[in-house]
Design a protein around this motif. Structure first.
Motif: not given
Length: 303
Positions: A30, A34, A47, A99, A102-104, A106
């Motif tokens: 991440q 960034k 993307n 995801d 975003k490394q989450v 959902t």
């Protein structure tokens, strides 16, 4: 005449961006993303690169994500991947949608009967998982593990072979102290019914990154093989966990020993043992190397 510099194509930019993302140390993708985004200055290229790189990175680093609804955690691995962005957690029999960028997680849903092993296989899998959970809890304070059946999950009883994969993933991330590290191990276990043997093949990988006033990285890999007897689910699980514990403890001890000996081995070999003259410098009698005397002798003005 100097050659004119050409602007990289969008495809080249994407491949360069992917390389940086995929080679980010554990827990740092991440941060890389960034910094990479403003350098590219092209959201479409970024993307596209991120959508291709993040899934590969997450699976290779076997990241652990919390599932919504207090179902626990799921390891993102190729062994638990069912379809695009869906990953099975064998412990809870839940399927998490991930995801990757975003490394989450959902959302989560119950696994179907077709996605789960037969009762016979599940008995072996659960017994092994219990032993591995016990071992990981003792050996890795921030470790996670899963046991997957990758071959023969529909076997209904004795007489057929099947194969499990044990995945162990642990990370210690401390960017505020300029250091991150990870441990990843993958154990393939073949249950050979005809010869009543279990064949184990392990791949261990240790990564570390120290970046306080510098940039030092460790990426160590090790492979090993072993075997044990095919027994009841509980006895097989205890035997397998014992083999894994033995090899991982032995490898960790060898790493520690090698780094303790670095000053006397590797670092020492990097330095010249003697000067070019092949003689030691006589620190006890430095007056014999008077610069003035040597110059006077060369110029023929010696007194």
């Amino acid at each position: 005449m100097a050659e004119e510099e050409t602007e990289p194509s969008e495809e080249q930019k994407k491949e360069i961006a992917k390389w940086f993302l995929l080679n980010a140390p554990a827990g740092e993708i991440q941060y890389v993303a960034k910094d990479l985004k403003p350098v590219l200055n092209d959201d479409d290229v970024y993307n596209e690169a991120a959508s291709e790189a993040f899934p590969v990175y997450n699976k290779s680093h076997m990241i652990c994500l919390e599932m919504p609804g207090r179902f626990g955690d799921v390891l993102v691995t190729s062994y638990g991947e069912l379809q695009d962005n869906e990953y099975l957690d064998p412990k809870t029999a839940q399927v998490a949608t991930v995801d990757h960028v975003k490394q989450v997680c959902t959302e989560v849903r119950p696994a179907t009967d077709e996605e789960l092993p037969s009762p016979y296989i599940e008995e072996y899998r659960c017994a092994l998982e219990a032993e591995i959970l016990k071992y990981v809890g003792e050996a890795y304070p921030k470790g996670f593990c899963s046991v997957y059946c990758i071959n023969g999950k529909d076997v209904e009883g004795p007489g057929s072979d099947f194969e499990f994969v044990v995945v162990i993933s642990a990370a210690r991330l401390s960017p505020q102290n300029f250091c991150n590290g990870s441990w990843r191990s993958i154990w393939n276990i073949e249950f050979k019914d005809d010869i009543q043997m279990l064949k184990l093949k392990g791949k261990l990988q240790v990564g570390a990154h120290y970046f306080e006033e510098g940039n030092v990285q460790l990426d160590a890999k090790h492979e090993c093989r072993d075997s044990t007897m095919f027994q009841s689910p509980d006895d097989s699980a205890i035997a397998i966990a014992g083999v894994i514990r033995h090899h991982e403890t032995e490898y960790l001890a060898s790493l520690e020993a090698s780094y303790l000996n670095l000053p006397d081995t590797t670092f020492k070999d990097l330095r010249r043992k003697l000067p070019v003259t092949r003689t030691l410098f006589p620190w006890h009698n430095t007056s014999q190397f008077s610069l003035t005397r040597e110059i006077s002798k060369e110029l023929g003005i010696e007194k």
